[in-house]
Design a protein around this motif. Structure first.
Motif, PDB file in Angstrom:
ATOM      1  N   LEU A 182      82.975  72.998 162.240  1.00 55.93           N
ATOM      2  CA  LEU A 182      82.358  73.772 163.330  1.00 55.93           C
ATOM      3  C   LEU A 182      83.146  73.678 164.644  1.00 55.93           C
ATOM      4  CD1 LEU A 182      80.064  75.494 164.429  1.00 55.93           C
ATOM      5  CD2 LEU A 182      78.769  73.397 164.841  1.00 55.93           C
ATOM      6  N   VAL A 183      83.491  72.438 165.043  1.00 53.01           N
ATOM      7  CA  VAL A 183      84.110  72.310 166.377  1.00 53.01           C
ATOM      8  C   VAL A 183      85.471  73.003 166.438  1.00 53.01           C
ATOM      9  CG1 VAL A 183      84.909  70.702 168.156  1.00 53.01           C
ATOM     10  CG2 VAL A 183      82.782  70.245 166.939  1.00 53.01           C
ATOM     11  N   PRO A 184      86.332  72.870 165.416  1.00 52.56           N
ATOM     12  CA  PRO A 184      87.596  73.618 165.480  1.00 52.56           C
ATOM     13  C   PRO A 184      87.366  75.130 165.656  1.00 52.56           C
ATOM     14  CG  PRO A 184      87.722  71.970 163.752  1.00 52.56           C
ATOM     15  CD  PRO A 184      86.303  71.959 164.253  1.00 52.56           C
ATOM     16  N   GLU A 185      86.310  75.652 165.056  1.00 54.33           N
ATOM     17  CA  GLU A 185      86.023  77.079 165.212  1.00 54.33           C
ATOM     18  C   GLU A 185      85.584  77.380 166.653  1.00 54.33           C
ATOM     19  OE1 GLU A 185      86.688  79.599 163.320  1.00 54.33           O
ATOM     20  OE2 GLU A 185      85.725  80.973 164.741  1.00 54.33           O
ATOM     21  N   LEU A 186      84.789  76.494 167.223  1.00 48.49           N
ATOM     22  CA  LEU A 186      84.390  76.676 168.629  1.00 48.49           C
ATOM     23  C   LEU A 186      85.615  76.589 169.537  1.00 48.49           C
ATOM     24  CD1 LEU A 186      81.158  74.433 168.643  1.00 48.49           C
ATOM     25  CD2 LEU A 186      81.204  76.924 168.912  1.00 48.49           C
ATOM     26  N   GLN A 187      86.530  75.675 169.180  1.00 49.98           N
ATOM     27  CA  GLN A 187      87.754  75.528 169.984  1.00 49.98           C
ATOM     28  C   GLN A 187      88.623  76.783 169.861  1.00 49.98           C
ATOM     29  OE1 GLN A 187      89.134  71.816 168.272  1.00 49.98           O
ATOM     30  NE2 GLN A 187      88.396  70.614 170.020  1.00 49.98           N
ATOM     31  N   ARG A 188      88.723  77.312 168.635  1.00 46.35           N
ATOM     32  CA  ARG A 188      89.552  78.519 168.416  1.00 46.35           C
ATOM     33  C   ARG A 188      89.040  79.673 169.268  1.00 46.35           C
ATOM     34  NH1 ARG A 188      89.791  82.958 165.873  1.00 46.35           N
ATOM     35  NH2 ARG A 188      87.698  82.848 164.980  1.00 46.35           N
ATOM     36  N   ARG A 189      87.721  79.717 169.451  1.00 48.75           N
ATOM     37  CA  ARG A 189      87.137  80.780 170.274  1.00 48.75           C
ATOM     38  C   ARG A 189      87.232  80.476 171.767  1.00 48.75           C
ATOM     39  NH1 ARG A 189      82.481  83.791 167.651  1.00 48.75           N
ATOM     40  NH2 ARG A 189      82.880  83.637 165.428  1.00 48.75           N
ATOM     41  N   GLY A 190      87.779  79.323 172.101  1.00 46.11           N
ATOM     42  CA  GLY A 190      87.922  78.958 173.516  1.00 46.11           C
ATOM     43  C   GLY A 190      86.613  78.564 174.178  1.00 46.11           C
ATOM     44  N   LEU A 191      85.639  78.082 173.386  1.00 48.48           N
ATOM     45  CA  LEU A 191      84.311  77.792 173.938  1.00 48.48           C
ATOM     46  C   LEU A 191      84.136  76.339 174.345  1.00 48.48           C
ATOM     47  CD1 LEU A 191      82.225  79.780 171.304  1.00 48.48           C
ATOM     48  CD2 LEU A 191      82.754  80.457 173.653  1.00 48.48           C
ATOM     49  N   VAL A 192      84.860  75.430 173.683  1.00 51.72           N
ATOM     50  CA  VAL A 192      84.750  74.008 174.020  1.00 51.72           C
ATOM     51  C   VAL A 192      86.154  73.455 174.245  1.00 51.72           C
ATOM     52  CG1 VAL A 192      82.609  73.689 172.693  1.00 51.72           C
ATOM     53  CG2 VAL A 192      84.800  73.272 171.578  1.00 51.72           C
ATOM     54  N   ARG A 193      86.216  72.284 174.872  1.00 48.05           N
ATOM     55  CA  ARG A 193      87.538  71.781 175.246  1.00 48.05           C
ATOM     56  C   ARG A 193      88.351  71.361 174.020  1.00 48.05           C
ATOM     57  NH1 ARG A 193      84.409  67.293 177.014  1.00 48.05           N
ATOM     58  NH2 ARG A 193      84.506  67.804 179.211  1.00 48.05           N
ATOM     59  N   LYS A 194      89.688  71.459 174.162  1.00 45.44           N
ATOM     60  CA  LYS A 194      90.585  70.998 173.092  1.00 45.44           C
ATOM     61  C   LYS A 194      91.205  69.663 173.461  1.00 45.44           C
ATOM     62  CE  LYS A 194      92.077  75.419 171.270  1.00 45.44           C
ATOM     63  NZ  LYS A 194      92.768  76.565 171.812  1.00 45.44           N
ATOM     64  N   ALA A 195      91.138  69.308 174.743  1.00 48.09           N
ATOM     65  CA  ALA A 195      91.680  68.022 175.191  1.00 48.09           C
ATOM     66  C   ALA A 195      90.862  67.581 176.395  1.00 48.09           C
ATOM     67  CB  ALA A 195      93.141  68.176 175.588  1.00 48.09           C
ATOM     68  N   TYR A 196      90.701  66.264 176.528  1.00 47.46           N
ATOM     69  CA  TYR A 196      89.991  65.754 177.699  1.00 47.46           C
ATOM     70  C   TYR A 196      90.880  65.903 178.928  1.00 47.46           C
ATOM     71  CZ  TYR A 196      86.610  63.320 174.620  1.00 47.46           C
ATOM     72  OH  TYR A 196      85.651  63.004 173.700  1.00 47.46           O
ATOM     73  N   ALA A 197      90.274  66.315 180.036  1.00 47.03           N
ATOM     74  CA  ALA A 197      91.029  66.417 181.276  1.00 47.03           C
ATOM     75  C   ALA A 197      90.931  65.123 182.081  1.00 47.03           C
ATOM     76  CB  ALA A 197      90.500  67.585 182.103  1.00 47.03           C
ATOM     77  N   HIS A 198      89.916  64.293 181.794  1.00 48.58           N
ATOM     78  CA  HIS A 198      89.657  63.103 182.617  1.00 48.58           C
ATOM     79  C   HIS A 198      89.337  61.897 181.745  1.00 48.58           C
ATOM     80  CE1 HIS A 198      89.393  65.809 186.074  1.00 48.58           C
ATOM     81  NE2 HIS A 198      88.608  66.573 185.341  1.00 48.58           N
ATOM     82  N   ARG A 199      89.378  60.720 182.373  1.00 47.09           N
ATOM     83  CA  ARG A 199      89.035  59.477 181.664  1.00 47.09           C
ATOM     84  C   ARG A 199      87.552  59.125 181.799  1.00 47.09           C
ATOM     85  NH1 ARG A 199      92.634  57.914 178.202  1.00 47.09           N
ATOM     86  NH2 ARG A 199      91.837  55.790 178.363  1.00 47.09           N
ATOM     87  N   HIS A 200      86.963  59.499 182.929  1.00 50.28           N
ATOM     88  CA  HIS A 200      85.563  59.094 183.173  1.00 50.28           C
ATOM     89  C   HIS A 200      84.587  60.135 182.635  1.00 50.28           C
ATOM     90  CE1 HIS A 200      86.705  56.391 186.868  1.00 50.28           C
ATOM     91  NE2 HIS A 200      87.182  55.955 185.716  1.00 50.28           N
ATOM     92  N   LEU A 201      83.448  59.631 182.128  1.00 54.04           N
ATOM     93  CA  LEU A 201      82.419  60.543 181.615  1.00 54.04           C
ATOM     94  C   LEU A 201      81.970  61.530 182.697  1.00 54.04           C
ATOM     95  CD1 LEU A 201      80.275  61.601 179.686  1.00 54.04           C
ATOM     96  CD2 LEU A 201      78.868  59.604 180.233  1.00 54.04           C
ATOM     97  N   ARG A 202      81.705  61.008 183.901  1.00 51.77           N
ATOM     98  CA  ARG A 202      81.208  61.894 184.957  1.00 51.77           C
ATOM     99  C   ARG A 202      82.166  63.061 185.217  1.00 51.77           C
ATOM    100  NH1 ARG A 202      77.638  61.944 188.664  1.00 51.77           N
ATOM    101  NH2 ARG A 202      77.021  59.789 188.370  1.00 51.77           N
ATOM    102  N   ASP A 203      83.463  62.763 185.273  1.00 53.41           N
ATOM    103  CA  ASP A 203      84.437  63.818 185.563  1.00 53.41           C
ATOM    104  C   ASP A 203      84.490  64.841 184.431  1.00 53.41           C
ATOM    105  OD1 ASP A 203      85.001  62.572 187.932  1.00 53.41           O
ATOM    106  OD2 ASP A 203      86.688  61.412 187.116  1.00 53.41           O
ATOM    107  N   ASN A 204      84.357  64.355 183.188  1.00 53.91           N
ATOM    108  CA  ASN A 204      84.361  65.305 182.074  1.00 53.91           C
ATOM    109  C   ASN A 204      83.128  66.195 182.100  1.00 53.91           C
ATOM    110  OD1 ASN A 204      86.877  64.844 180.813  1.00 53.91           O
ATOM    111  ND2 ASN A 204      86.099  62.869 180.071  1.00 53.91           N
ATOM    112  N   LEU A 205      81.992  65.603 182.490  1.00 52.95           N
ATOM    113  CA  LEU A 205      80.769  66.412 182.598  1.00 52.95           C
ATOM    114  C   LEU A 205      80.929  67.498 183.667  1.00 52.95           C
ATOM    115  CD1 LEU A 205      77.880  63.768 182.445  1.00 52.95           C
ATOM    116  CD2 LEU A 205      78.246  65.653 180.841  1.00 52.95           C
ATOM    117  N   LEU A 206      81.643  67.135 184.730  1.00 54.96           N
ATOM    118  CA  LEU A 206      81.759  68.081 185.848  1.00 54.96           C
ATOM    119  C   LEU A 206      82.949  69.032 185.712  1.00 54.96           C
ATOM    120  CD1 LEU A 206      80.855  65.714 188.845  1.00 54.96           C
ATOM    121  CD2 LEU A 206      79.443  67.526 187.818  1.00 54.96           C
ATOM    122  N   GLU A 207      83.699  68.879 184.598  1.00 59.91           N
ATOM    123  CA  GLU A 207      84.937  69.675 184.464  1.00 59.91           C
ATOM    124  C   GLU A 207      84.637  71.179 184.455  1.00 59.91           C
ATOM    125  OE1 GLU A 207      87.023  68.969 180.803  1.00 59.91           O
ATOM    126  OE2 GLU A 207      88.550  70.452 181.290  1.00 59.91           O
TER     127      GLU A 207
END
Ligand code: FMN
Length: 434
Positions: free
Chosen positions: A408-433
């Protein structure tokens, strides 16, 4: 809506036995040694690989006995008991993953606030900023009896207690200024006393001097996760939560819930984009839509064979013994609970049998191929306006982890709907990305 949405995982029934009745139970050591972290580590590694925001570990603190006044049904199925301490599991999961957020449940009805603040602060230090706190109020009277009370406090008052609790915990997390630790070996000054402050809290329910006996952790104020669904619960969640998890039964219900929360957040002077509302989803994916539907049918059949299991669950959440109802009579509108009020509100008018076979309980169905389910998630998020889904499955095993993480997730990623790589180390920053 924004281009991307968030994904989190709900480890339903906490740190307890998972696969023992599954057709894919793992090795015999998995079965007997359910208390070892191996299966959970495999799950967390999968989620880390797929860049989920976080994994939340449910918890409660009793062997329930609401159903038929006996703990037998719960123990027979390992339903809600046994459960080990989620904070211990978190330290193993942290070692095995790199960026995934880890969110243990700690109840405001059971912990003293200082201990909770200290434990979460410590976990945030050792995970270098990946911790969240699932801040719950306990609802089952069996848990109250383990902590010196006969019953839980009245429903809304539990949230009053939780307000004070959260004021203390967040105060303690910020009691050390960010630059309080000096580490000057010559002087010597380890920490500058003028930058460490008692909180001197005195409320109706708690009193706490502070400061915490530990410096500010990487995230300082650790992200708070909340699931209050009643009006009082939503008021609490919109004041404190950085992410809200909820079970909405329809797309309109999802949209309304999110709009209400955002509105309430503005009332607290908060930026509504600072709260990510994630909706429970239980996807069943397979190679063809027919195969997925057959899986769904088999699960419902299995539920039908063990009505007592699910009735005991409904009883546990509401403190109402569901054995007393006719299985085929709709639940009356007059029914009230001091337990999960929002859950009961969703069940009124439905029959115990329908609820126990799952169909009317789980809300929107996500059943089909990875492509089909990803498309449905996309449509729903567009309609709701954001922020994401909280994936879970009560029949959880390694096969399911793979279907989500490699299907499922690779398909969501292929559609550009969820992230393919983390932009941050902290949970808070990822939530706010996004
Ligand atoms: C996805 C989800 C996860 C939850 N996890 C927990 C948990 O781990 N422990 C707990 O005591 N309650 C948990 N709850 C219950 C909520 O904290 C809350 O009591 C419930 O949603 C009812 O809210 P209300 O009392 O405001 O109606 C969870 C609820 C949901 C929807």
């Amino acid at each position: 809506m924004k281009d991307h949405f968030h994904l989190a995982w709900f480890l339903s029934q906490g740190y307890g036995p998972k696969t023992w009745r599954s057709q894919w139970p793992g090795s015999s050591s998995d079965l007997k040694r359910w208390m070892m972290p191996d299966l959970f580590i495999d799950l967390a590694r999968g989620l880390d690989r797929c860049c989920f925001d976080y994994m939340i570990i449910e918890d409660s603190s009793m062997v329930p006995y609401t159903y038929r006044g006996s703990h037998d049904t719960y123990l027979k199925y390992a339903a809600s008991s046994p459960k080990l301490d989620p904070a211990v599991l978190v330290s193993y999961l942290a070692q095995a993953t790199r960026t995934l957020g880890l969110v243990p449940t700690l109840s405001t009805s059971e912990y003293p606030p200082y201990l909770a603040a200290r434990l979460i602060n410590t976990l945030d230090h050792v995970t270098e900023g990946r911790i969240g706190w699932n801040c719950v109020t306990s609802s089952n009277d069996g848990a109250a009896e383990n902590y010196g009370h006969d019953t839980q406090r009245p429903h809304d008052e539990r949230y009053d207690v939780a307000d004070e609790f959260a004021e203390i915990v967040t105060g303690l997390w910020e009691a050390w200024e960010p630059d309080a630790v000096v580490l000057d070996r010559e002087s010597p000054v380890f920490a500058d006393g003028s930058k460490v402050h008692p909180i001197d809290y005195e409320g109706k329910y708690f009193k706490c001097r502070g400061p915490l006996n530990a410096p500010r952790s990487p995230q300082g104020r650790v992200p708070i996760c909340q699931a209050g669904g009643s009006p009082r619960g939503q008021a609490f969640a919109s004041r404190w939560a950085d992410t809200i998890i909820t079970n909405a039964l329809t797309v309109e219900g999802m949209k309304k819930f999110r709009e209400d929360v955002r509105e309430r957040a503005i009332g607290w002077g908060r930026d509504p984009d600072g709260i990510k509302v994630l909706f429970l989803a239980c996807p069943i994916v397979d190679s063809t839509a027919e195969a997925a539907r057959e899986r769904r049918r088999l699960l419902a059949e299995e539920d039908g064979r063990h009505l007592d299991l699910n009735l005991s669950g409904l009883s546990r959440l509401t403190n109402i013994d569901f054995a007393k109802f006719d299985l085929d009579e709709p639940l009356p509108a007059s029914l009230t609970t001091n337990g999960h009020q929002s859950s009961l509100a969703n069940w009124i008018g439905k029959t115990p049998r329908a609820l126990a076979t799952g169909n009317s309980r789980q809300g929107i169905e996500f059943v089909g191929t990875p492509d089909g389910v990803a498309g449905r998630m996309q449509e729903i998020m567009q309609e709701v306006g954001g922020d994401g889904f909280l994936i879970f499955n009560t029949y959880f095993d390694r096969r399911y982890v793979m279907e989500i993480c490699d299907g499922l997730v690779p398909e969501l990623q292929r559609r550009g709907l969820v992230r393919k790589a983390y932009a941050h180390r902290h949970l808070r920053d990822n939530l706010l990305e996004f």
